[in-house]
Scaffold this active site. Structure first.
Site, short mmCIF file in Angstrom:
data_model
loop_
_atom_site.label_atom_id
_atom_site.label_comp_id
_atom_site.label_asym_id
_atom_site.label_seq_id
_atom_site.Cartn_x
_atom_site.Cartn_y
_atom_site.Cartn_z
N TRP A 10 0.82 -1.22 0.00
CA TRP A 10 0.00 0.00 0.00
C TRP A 10 0.85 1.27 0.00
O TRP A 10 0.33 2.36 -0.13
CB TRP A 10 -0.95 0.00 1.20
CG TRP A 10 -2.18 -0.84 0.99
CD1 TRP A 10 -2.38 -1.80 0.02
CD2 TRP A 10 -3.40 -0.80 1.75
NE1 TRP A 10 -3.62 -2.34 0.14
CE2 TRP A 10 -4.27 -1.75 1.19
CE3 TRP A 10 -3.83 -0.06 2.86
CZ2 TRP A 10 -5.57 -1.97 1.70
CZ3 TRP A 10 -5.11 -0.28 3.36
CH2 TRP A 10 -5.96 -1.22 2.79
N LYS A 11 2.17 1.12 0.19
CA LYS A 11 3.07 2.28 0.24
C LYS A 11 2.53 3.32 1.23
O LYS A 11 1.97 2.94 2.26
CB LYS A 11 3.27 2.85 -1.18
CG LYS A 11 3.70 1.76 -2.17
CD LYS A 11 4.14 2.28 -3.49
CE LYS A 11 4.57 1.11 -4.38
NZ LYS A 11 5.10 1.53 -5.67
N HIS A 93 12.83 -2.10 -1.00
CA HIS A 93 12.04 -1.59 -2.12
C HIS A 93 12.81 -0.44 -2.79
O HIS A 93 13.52 0.32 -2.10
CB HIS A 93 10.68 -1.10 -1.61
CG HIS A 93 9.72 -0.82 -2.72
ND1 HIS A 93 9.78 0.33 -3.48
CD2 HIS A 93 8.70 -1.55 -3.22
CE1 HIS A 93 8.82 0.29 -4.40
NE2 HIS A 93 8.16 -0.84 -4.26
N GLY A 229 1.37 -2.60 -6.25
CA GLY A 229 1.18 -1.32 -5.58
C GLY A 229 -0.25 -0.83 -5.77
O GLY A 229 -1.17 -1.25 -5.07
N GLY A 230 -0.44 0.06 -6.73
CA GLY A 230 -1.72 0.74 -6.92
C GLY A 230 -2.93 -0.18 -6.97
O GLY A 230 -3.97 0.12 -6.36
P1 13P Z 1 2.61 -0.43 -8.92
O1 13P Z 1 1.87 -1.75 -8.93
O2 13P Z 1 1.76 0.72 -8.44
O3 13P Z 1 3.30 -0.19 -10.20
O4 13P Z 1 3.76 -0.56 -7.78
C1 13P Z 1 4.59 -1.66 -7.80
C2 13P Z 1 5.38 -1.67 -6.55
O5 13P Z 1 6.29 -0.89 -6.37
C3 13P Z 1 5.02 -2.66 -5.52
O6 13P Z 1 5.97 -2.71 -4.50
#
Ligand code: 13P
Length: 248
Positions: A10-11, A93, A229-230
């Protein structure tokens, strides 16, 4: 055969209200045939672990310190993640390598700390666009793997994520041939170093994975899952990726 893992990162996204996305996901997969993981920001780790307790969705952190406690303002230890209910932690990461200057050596030390605390370490590697265009991709990945993994590592507690920096959040993904080239090379590199047990290390692809491209990515050689991520922020999106992995 490596276990299959659909992991969401989820960052720096998510407030308390977002926990309903996690519980909705768990309700969609009461008995999944693959491992499912969500890694929310630290502020939500404990609440998400509580909300998902008894479910089949695991919770992880996005980083940890090398020490178990001490005078390190703003940091979180692996023990604290375990205490909060985590089973995993993402380490190295590219956003931490870039934003916080994390080196391979630091990531290796964090990997030791995470595994000693009982976590599964999801160690990330990936080349920049400049490195790919210079033909350095495999050399960069081999070097990151060499430096970011300790010599003595419990392979059952290790996951590797290949995330090309230029594919993260851009909607661009490498060709399937390029993904296979890196994943096959990672498997060979890990087998050379760690022996036959390396066949069981899940190798995740990450970078613009969506429900629409997950099928073909999961059909690619030596891809055992994804770090997303997204598309992991909404249960409606991430569930499509989990289903694609179950069907792969
Ligand atoms: P996205 O799926 O948003 O491109 O991000 C990938 C990511 O960095 C997962 O750690």
């Amino acid at each position: 055969m490596a276990r299959k893992l659909a992991a969401g990162n989820w960052k720096m996204n998510g407030l308390k209200a977002s926990l309903t996305e996690a519980t909705a996901l768990a309700e969609m997969f009461p008995a999944p045939s693959v491992d499912i993981l969500l890694c929310p920001p630290f502020t939500l780790v404990g609440a998400m672990a509580d909300a998902l307790s008894g479910s089949k969705v695991a919770v992880g952190g996005q980083d940890c310190h090398t020490n178990s406690s001490g005078a390190h303002t703003g940091d979180i230890s692996a023990e604290m993640l375990v205490d909060a209910g985590c089973g995993y932690v993402i380490l190295g990461h590219s956003e931490r390598r870039a934003d916080h200057g994390e080196t391979d050596a630091l990531i290796s030390a964090k990997t030791v700390a995470a595994i000693e605390a009982g976590l599964v370490a999801v160690v990330c590697v990936g080349e920049t666009l400049e490195q790919r265009e210079a033909g350095e991709t495999l050399a960069v990945i081999r070097s990151q793997l060499a430096g970011s993994l300790p010599d003595s590592v419990d392979l059952a507690k290790l996951v590797i994520a290949y995330e090309p920096v230029w594919a993260i959040g851009t909607g661009k993904i490498p060709t399937l041939e390029q993904i296979a080239e890196v994943h096959d090379d990672m498997r060979a590199t890990l087998s050379d170093r760690f022996g036959g047990g390396a066949a069981d290390i899940p190798l995740l692809y990450g970078g613009s994975v969506k429900p629409t491209n997950a099928d073909e990515i999961f059909a690619t050689s030596n891809v055992d899952g994804a770090l997303v991520g997204g598309a992991s922020l909404k249960a409606a999106d991430f569930s499509g990726i989990v289903t694609a992995l179950e069907n792969a």
